[in-house]
Design an enzyme around this catalytic site. Structure first.
Site: not given
Ligand code: PGA
Length: 253
Positions: A9-11, A95, A97, A167, A173, A212, A233-234
């Site tokens: 997930n590049w966000k 998600h 966020e 999650e 993050g 993470s 994510g990251g």
């Molecule tokens: P992260 O994000 O790997 O940067 O913690 C995970 C996600 O939000 O899917």
């Protein structure tokens, strides 16, 4: 046997040149993740670009969000049908966020889940507790409520063509990963809940962990019986790190 799935997930990150370099870097090491499903969710604007970049590879495209409505007068929104038309196979719904910052409550998440499936997309339903909820001992109640919303709206059979992602909000993050034992315990609870309704659906349901995930912790996570992959994510923005996570999934087969 559930096939492992590693989804990036590049966000809200990317530019044309950087996207091309990243996908090229991932494709160059395709031999390392044979047998693992690899999905990438770029920002919607770049889905078309990535559709070109992944031609001839095993990489599939996923969207990060979808409108709760069908095509029509919804300024700024992107419908499930459009995502399908743009070659996406899946879309993330719920998600944290989006739940915390963009008003995606349980009812909205259920609507988006339904829109996705109606258009032939696989919804990747995210569930997860906040730190306060974990500390109050509410982890299982929270994730089961979030799962139940989808089951109530669409029936347990809808999970046969969906993916679940656990999650924990406090691990996203933050560099703080849940231990593989903590994750396994929650995944077990989620699978058992589905099993109560339909054993076959439960046995085939892929439950990803997100929060993470790095190459360094992926192996321990994927060794757990109910962890079927990761939503990353990251680390999905670094070709070497992302491929190393996918390789860990391959080894865990
Ligand atoms: P992260 O994000 O790997 O940067 O913690 C995970 C996600 O939000 O899917």
């Amino acid at each position: 046997m559930r096939r492992k799935l590693v989804a990036g997930n590049w966000k809200m990150q990317g530019r044309h040149a950087a996207n091309a370099a990243l996908v090229q870097g991932i494709r160059a090491r395709e031999a390392e993740y044979l047998g693992v499903d690899l999905w990438i969710a770029p920002p919607a604007l770049y889905i078309d670009q990535l559709a070109g970049l992944v031609v001839g590879s095993s990489i599939c495209l996923m969207a990060q969000n979808v409108a709760r409505e069908d095509d029509g007068a919804c300024t700024g929104e992107i419908s499930a049908g459009m995502l399908r038309d743009a070659a996406c196979v899946a879309v993330i719904v719920g998600h944290s966020e989006r739940r915390s910052r963009y008003g995606d409550d349980d009812a909205v998440v259920a609507e988006k889940f339904g829109r996705a499936q109606a258009a032939g997309l696989i919804p990747v339903l995210c569930v997860g507790e906040t730190l306060a909820e974990r500390e109050a001992g509410q982890t299982e109640a929270v994730v089961l409520r979030q799962l139940q919303v989808a089951i109530d709206a669409h029936g347990v059979s809808a999970l046969a063509s969906a993916v679940l992602a656990y999650e924990p909000v406090w691990a996203i993050g933050t560099g703080r990963t849940a231990t593989s034992e903590q994750v396994q315990q929650v995944h077990r609870v989620l699978r058992a809940e589905v099993e109560k309704n339909d054993a076959d659906v439960s046995a085939g349901l892929r439950i990803l962990y997100g929060g993470s995930v790095r190459a360094a912790n992926a192996g321990a996570l994927f060794a757990m019986p109910d962890i079927d992959g990761a939503l990353v994510g990251g680390a999905s923005l670094d070709a070497d790190e992302f491929v190393a996570i996918a390789r860990a999934a391959r080894v865990a087969h």
